[in-house]
Design a protein around this motif. Structure first.
Motif, mmCIF file in Angstrom:
data_model
loop_
_atom_site.group_PDB
_atom_site.id
_atom_site.type_symbol
_atom_site.label_atom_id
_atom_site.label_comp_id
_atom_site.label_asym_id
_atom_site.label_seq_id
_atom_site.Cartn_x
_atom_site.Cartn_y
_atom_site.Cartn_z
ATOM 1 N N ALA A 21 3.862 -1.659 6.562
ATOM 2 C CA ALA A 21 3.553 -0.701 6.163
ATOM 3 C C ALA A 21 4.962 -0.180 4.883
ATOM 4 C CB ALA A 21 3.914 0.171 7.143
ATOM 5 N N PHE A 22 5.663 -0.783 5.020
ATOM 6 C CA PHE A 22 6.057 -0.059 3.632
ATOM 7 C C PHE A 22 5.858 -1.281 2.094
ATOM 8 C CE2 PHE A 22 9.696 -1.681 0.230
ATOM 9 C CZ PHE A 22 9.704 -0.339 0.086
ATOM 10 N N ALA A 23 5.368 -2.604 2.409
ATOM 11 C CA ALA A 23 4.373 -3.065 1.292
ATOM 12 C C ALA A 23 3.044 -2.769 0.949
ATOM 13 C CB ALA A 23 4.574 -4.083 1.771
ATOM 14 N N VAL A 24 2.770 -2.301 1.668
ATOM 15 C CA VAL A 24 1.532 -1.793 1.373
ATOM 16 C C VAL A 24 1.427 -0.411 1.027
ATOM 17 C CG1 VAL A 24 -0.562 -0.440 2.222
ATOM 18 C CG2 VAL A 24 -0.065 -2.892 3.417
ATOM 19 N N ALA A 25 2.675 0.861 1.187
ATOM 20 C CA ALA A 25 2.887 2.145 0.719
ATOM 21 C C ALA A 25 3.584 1.692 -0.855
ATOM 22 C CB ALA A 25 3.861 2.837 1.641
ATOM 23 N N LEU A 26 4.155 0.873 -0.899
ATOM 24 C CA LEU A 26 4.372 0.236 -2.708
ATOM 25 C C LEU A 26 3.853 0.538 -2.933
ATOM 26 C CD1 LEU A 26 7.268 0.713 -3.761
ATOM 27 C CD2 LEU A 26 7.250 -1.569 -3.516
ATOM 28 N N GLY A 27 3.074 -0.792 -2.868
ATOM 29 C CA GLY A 27 2.280 -0.920 -3.617
ATOM 30 C C GLY A 27 0.502 -0.272 -4.518
ATOM 31 N N VAL A 28 0.004 0.445 -3.019
ATOM 32 C CA VAL A 28 -0.782 1.426 -3.009
ATOM 33 C C VAL A 28 -0.123 2.549 -3.996
ATOM 34 C CG1 VAL A 28 -2.704 2.683 -1.759
ATOM 35 C CG2 VAL A 28 -1.945 0.316 -1.474
ATOM 36 N N SER A 29 1.431 2.720 -3.821
ATOM 37 C CA SER A 29 1.399 4.461 -4.703
ATOM 38 C C SER A 29 1.346 3.821 -6.136
ATOM 39 C CB SER A 29 2.439 4.964 -3.683
ATOM 40 O OG SER A 29 2.343 5.041 -2.464
ATOM 41 N N VAL A 30 2.055 3.079 -5.939
ATOM 42 C CA VAL A 30 2.321 2.413 -7.212
ATOM 43 C C VAL A 30 1.523 2.426 -8.467
ATOM 44 C CG1 VAL A 30 3.348 0.914 -9.668
ATOM 45 C CG2 VAL A 30 4.810 1.406 -6.685
ATOM 46 N N PHE A 31 0.014 1.662 -7.754
ATOM 47 C CA PHE A 31 -1.612 1.504 -8.035
ATOM 48 C C PHE A 31 -1.769 2.938 -8.387
ATOM 49 C CE2 PHE A 31 -5.801 1.441 -7.215
ATOM 50 C CZ PHE A 31 -6.674 0.008 -7.588
ATOM 51 N N ALA A 32 -1.459 3.706 -7.734
ATOM 52 C CA ALA A 32 -2.460 5.491 -7.857
ATOM 53 C C ALA A 32 -1.755 6.295 -8.005
ATOM 54 C CB ALA A 32 -2.114 6.424 -6.112
ATOM 55 N N LEU A 33 -0.991 5.865 -8.395
ATOM 56 C CA LEU A 33 -0.103 7.199 -9.920
ATOM 57 C C LEU A 33 0.088 5.730 -11.753
ATOM 58 C CD1 LEU A 33 2.821 8.256 -8.242
ATOM 59 C CD2 LEU A 33 0.468 9.131 -7.842
ATOM 60 N N LEU A 34 -0.929 5.269 -11.598
ATOM 61 C CA LEU A 34 -0.675 3.809 -12.735
ATOM 62 C C LEU A 34 -2.184 4.741 -13.552
ATOM 63 C CD1 LEU A 34 -0.033 0.258 -12.228
ATOM 64 C CD2 LEU A 34 1.255 2.236 -13.456
ATOM 65 N N THR A 35 -1.779 4.706 -14.722
ATOM 66 C CA THR A 35 -3.210 5.058 -16.338
ATOM 67 C C THR A 35 -3.666 4.151 -16.560
ATOM 68 O OG1 THR A 35 -1.453 5.922 -17.309
ATOM 69 C CG2 THR A 35 -1.947 7.822 -16.012
ATOM 70 N N LEU A 36 -2.479 2.895 -17.420
ATOM 71 C CA LEU A 36 -3.517 1.964 -17.893
ATOM 72 C C LEU A 36 -4.283 1.093 -16.744
ATOM 73 C CD1 LEU A 36 -0.343 1.532 -20.213
ATOM 74 C CD2 LEU A 36 -2.697 2.540 -20.701
ATOM 75 N N ALA A 37 -5.245 0.866 -16.850
ATOM 76 C CA ALA A 37 -6.019 0.378 -16.621
ATOM 77 C C ALA A 37 -5.369 -1.530 -16.312
ATOM 78 C CB ALA A 37 -7.333 -0.102 -17.319
ATOM 79 N N ARG A 38 -5.195 -2.281 -17.583
ATOM 80 C CA ARG A 38 -4.516 -3.592 -16.977
ATOM 81 C C ARG A 38 -3.407 -3.136 -16.134
ATOM 82 N NH1 ARG A 38 -3.166 -6.631 -22.357
ATOM 83 N NH2 ARG A 38 -5.070 -6.309 -22.687
ATOM 84 N N ALA A 39 -2.106 -1.584 -16.064
ATOM 85 C CA ALA A 39 -0.905 -2.348 -15.473
ATOM 86 C C ALA A 39 -1.585 -2.240 -13.886
ATOM 87 C CB ALA A 39 -0.383 -1.483 -16.129
ATOM 88 N N ARG A 40 -3.090 -1.097 -13.961
ATOM 89 C CA ARG A 40 -3.567 -0.835 -12.343
ATOM 90 C C ARG A 40 -3.290 -2.397 -12.129
ATOM 91 N NH1 ARG A 40 -7.391 3.478 -10.992
ATOM 92 N NH2 ARG A 40 -5.673 4.316 -9.168
ATOM 93 N N TYR A 41 -4.914 -3.699 -12.282
ATOM 94 C CA TYR A 41 -4.442 -4.696 -11.983
ATOM 95 C C TYR A 41 -3.698 -5.510 -11.933
ATOM 96 C CZ TYR A 41 -9.446 -3.070 -13.908
ATOM 97 O OH TYR A 41 -10.558 -2.553 -14.104
ATOM 98 N N ILE A 42 -2.868 -5.316 -12.517
ATOM 99 C CA ILE A 42 -1.137 -6.742 -12.165
ATOM 100 C C ILE A 42 -0.912 -5.733 -11.215
ATOM 101 C CG2 ILE A 42 0.787 -6.826 -12.745
ATOM 102 C CD1 ILE A 42 -0.025 -7.006 -16.300
ATOM 103 N N THR A 43 -1.166 -4.554 -11.255
ATOM 104 C CA THR A 43 -0.096 -3.803 -10.588
ATOM 105 C C THR A 43 -0.634 -4.097 -8.127
ATOM 106 O OG1 THR A 43 0.832 -1.894 -11.266
ATOM 107 C CG2 THR A 43 0.257 -2.046 -8.817
ATOM 108 N N LEU A 44 -2.120 -4.263 -8.846
ATOM 109 C CA LEU A 44 -3.101 -4.934 -6.868
ATOM 110 C C LEU A 44 -2.626 -6.143 -6.848
ATOM 111 C CD1 LEU A 44 -5.645 -3.383 -5.563
ATOM 112 C CD2 LEU A 44 -6.742 -4.093 -7.335
ATOM 113 N N ALA A 45 -2.806 -7.316 -8.426
ATOM 114 C CA ALA A 45 -2.825 -8.390 -7.335
ATOM 115 C C ALA A 45 -1.400 -8.194 -7.242
ATOM 116 C CB ALA A 45 -2.877 -9.167 -8.890
ATOM 117 N N ALA A 46 -0.436 -7.922 -7.691
ATOM 118 C CA ALA A 46 1.743 -8.486 -7.310
ATOM 119 C C ALA A 46 1.477 -7.047 -5.607
ATOM 120 C CB ALA A 46 2.117 -6.947 -7.785
#
Length: 237
Positions: free
Chosen positions: A145-170
């Motif tokens: 649950a924490f791993a999902v919360a961390l990844g999805v939360s950071v993804f949700a607040l990113l504005t740069l598309a490239r950073a979002r894709y990298i975050t999603l993969a990570a």
């Protein structure tokens, strides 16, 4: 850049309803699983098979994840993520919002754990039982649950598309590794980890929309609170 990503407009009541339905569904499924011993008897076969692949290298990976994403490690990571977000956005408001998304979605998963009260896999059945048997309940997996919360939360607040894709993969890699490690160590059933993977994204989604209605977290509110902000905030619908 870390800020507030632009999302398609969905009515707030729809988001809240979907999140509540996800919570209710996961809790109900957990109750049904716990009340049916035959289900866990089938799942323990998977746990035994995964646990039986134990090697020194895999042990090191699994135990590292257990420590880093455990209650203390997760709290430290959350505070670090909040500080980094605030630093990059030059606004403590963004860090606070990230902390709310992670903390509340993670905590809600633990609420389901307390409601369902599913026992952990029996260590006596495992080829390599855990050195320290967990004292909390099993469903859903708090680490996952924490791993999902961390990844999805950071993804949700990113504005740069490239950073979002990298975050999603990570995030996908982190969640998959965490889920595997919990079954590998013999402290969770597969459905414990799947429940966290399903529930937490809906919770984060609802929290993104809820915090977006608070003036402090809107662009105008953030600008008033932080005149020195980077100016890259986008209003959350």
């Amino acid at each position: 850049m870390i800020g507030t990503a632009r999302h398609r407009r969905v009515p707030g009541w729809v988001v809240a309803t979907v999140a509540a339905a996800a919570f209710a569904a996961i809790a109900l499924i957990g109750v049904l699983i716990t009340s049916n011993p035959g289900w866990s008897a089938q799942e323990i076969r998977i746990v035994i098979a995964v646990n039986g692949t134990s090697t020194a290298a895999l042990d090191a990976i699994a135990h590292t994840i257990a420590v880093l994403l455990g209650p203390t490690g997760a709290a430290v990571i959350t505070l670090g993520a909040m500080a980094l977000a605030a630093l990059l956005a030059r606004s403590w408001v963004l860090g606070l919002r990230l902390g709310i998304l992670i903390g509340f979605s993670w905590g809600t998963a633990d609420l389901v754990k307390a409601l369902v009260q599913r026992p952990r896999p029996d260590p006596a059945l495992l080829p390599f039982p855990p050195a320290v048997e967990p004292t909390t309940f099993s469903y859903p997996s708090g680490h996952t649950a924490f791993a999902v919360a961390l990844g999805v939360s950071v993804f949700a607040l990113l504005t740069l598309a490239r950073a979002r894709y990298i975050t999603l993969a990570a995030a996908i890699i982190l969640v998959a590794a965490t889920a595997w490690s919990r079954v590998y160590l013999g402290v969770h059933y597969p459905t414990d980890t799947l429940a966290s993977m399903f529930l937490v994204p809906f919770l984060v989604w609802a929290l993104v929309r809820w915090t977006g209605r608070i003036s402090l977290f809107t662009r105008k509110g953030a600008d008033r609170a932080h005149a020195a902000s980077s100016g890259r905030w986008q209003r959350q619908p």
